[in-house]
Design an enzyme around this catalytic site. Sequence first.
Site, PDB file in Angstrom:
ATOM      1  N   SER A 131      43.303  40.891  19.343  1.00 19.13           N
ATOM      2  CA  SER A 131      42.200  41.258  20.224  1.00 19.13           C
ATOM      3  C   SER A 131      42.513  41.111  21.705  1.00 19.13           C
ATOM      4  O   SER A 131      41.948  41.844  22.522  1.00 19.13           O
ATOM      5  CB  SER A 131      40.964  40.431  19.875  1.00 19.13           C
ATOM      6  OG  SER A 131      41.221  39.047  20.026  1.00 19.13           O
ATOM      7  N   HIS A 189      39.175  44.091  14.348  1.00 19.04           N
ATOM      8  CA  HIS A 189      39.285  45.060  15.447  1.00 19.04           C
ATOM      9  C   HIS A 189      39.947  46.361  14.991  1.00 19.04           C
ATOM     10  O   HIS A 189      40.301  47.198  15.834  1.00 19.04           O
ATOM     11  CB  HIS A 189      40.062  44.455  16.611  1.00 19.04           C
ATOM     12  CG  HIS A 189      39.278  43.462  17.408  1.00 19.04           C
ATOM     13  ND1 HIS A 189      38.432  43.820  18.440  1.00 19.04           N
ATOM     14  CD2 HIS A 189      39.191  42.107  17.303  1.00 19.04           C
ATOM     15  CE1 HIS A 189      37.878  42.730  18.951  1.00 19.04           C
ATOM     16  NE2 HIS A 189      38.320  41.681  18.275  1.00 19.04           N
ATOM     17  N   LYS A 223      31.351  44.721  14.738  1.00 21.43           N
ATOM     18  CA  LYS A 223      32.040  45.459  15.796  1.00 21.43           C
ATOM     19  C   LYS A 223      31.808  46.967  15.590  1.00 21.43           C
ATOM     20  O   LYS A 223      30.732  47.461  15.867  1.00 21.43           O
ATOM     21  CB  LYS A 223      33.514  45.079  15.825  1.00 21.43           C
ATOM     22  CG  LYS A 223      33.729  43.615  16.242  1.00 21.43           C
ATOM     23  CD  LYS A 223      35.182  43.240  16.285  1.00 21.43           C
ATOM     24  CE  LYS A 223      35.433  41.864  16.883  1.00 21.43           C
ATOM     25  NZ  LYS A 223      34.627  40.756  16.368  1.00 21.43           N
TER      26      LYS A 223
END
Length: 397
Positions: free
Chosen positions: A185, A213, A244
Amino acid sequence: MSFAARLDAELEQFKRDGVYKRLNYLEAPQAARTKMQGRGEVVILSSNNYLGLCNAPDVVAAGKRALDEFGAGTGSVRFICGTFTIHRELEQALARFVGCESSLTYVSCWNANEGLVPTLLGEQDIVISDQLNHASIIDAIRLAKTITKCQTAVYRHSDMVDLEDKLRAAKHTRLKLIFTDGVFSMEGDIARLPDIVALARKYDAVVAVDDSHATGVLGRSGRGTEEHYDMLGQVDIITSTLGKALGGAAGGFTAGPTALANYLTQRSRPQLFSNALPPTVAGSALAAVRHVEHHPELVTRLHDNARYFRERLLALGLRPLQGETPIVPVILGETAKAIQMSELLLDEGVFVTGFGYPIVPQGHARVRCQLSAGHTRDDLDFALGAFRRVGTKLGLI
């Protein structure tokens, strides 16, 4: 000194050190542009809302339907008071999406990681972790080491020679678990998954990837790091988040063979002793998965935006890290400069966060830009204009 006074003194030191985190309050949904209290409209460049689904009408509507159908909460843990059918639907959809047989949801991916390592490993086992793994993996390993006395090792970031050395040294252990982020990240780089899997096969190890991610981000249709490398179905265990790209509400999951989900249901403490996801979150997350499956063009738009933004930053004379992900860190060096730049950008109407030591190594402070499929070209050009003005003021351009 009283308890509260001691905390106040430490907080004041945080401020003097330039590491105090100030919360900014939003008055509208998370989106490419939103309203910030005291600031008006701002362009968001610091969100994990990679596909722009936080406020997608069908995702929001699905959460409302689940609220009406199942109520606000679950009342207790799943094995005690029952589990809702919406959770089963979500877990089936998540497993299918990431190419696994089965999945199990948690209230966060942090919980999923904490519920994985201590449950699977004992004194005869070892977990081998990438040096730059997320804090949730690090804490999960610390927890396992404390509770089960498992062995641990760390290999240098994406260094396959070092990983093989660690595997070779662990040849007499029962279970060898390699745990890595799919996308790191802070750097925005991608794990060397083909090499990791090849080493795992060579040394009879199991691979776990935290794809938080990467889910909804990597691969032609957003199925993650495996799809990015055309390896769908070749990783043993995937943990990831619903917070996310998949709508951004909350929650996480662990996916793998059916036996894994069943075993975690029996033994994983965060699963056994925490309520399930609120039905509204399960409903909106399920709608988000289906939305991504039906709209793979969002993934294409996301990467087009990231490529455009990175190229324009380079053209301005700034130093974004090269990469293939929508995480675009601009390296500034000193922590104070990164924080100053983020504050000046916010004055210009662009919300992007500065990171310094100890979150990143000394001398590698940065502002971390995160692009979204929801950004229009006008949004990106507005932000680039702010970078040009602030970069000039700070002597970076």
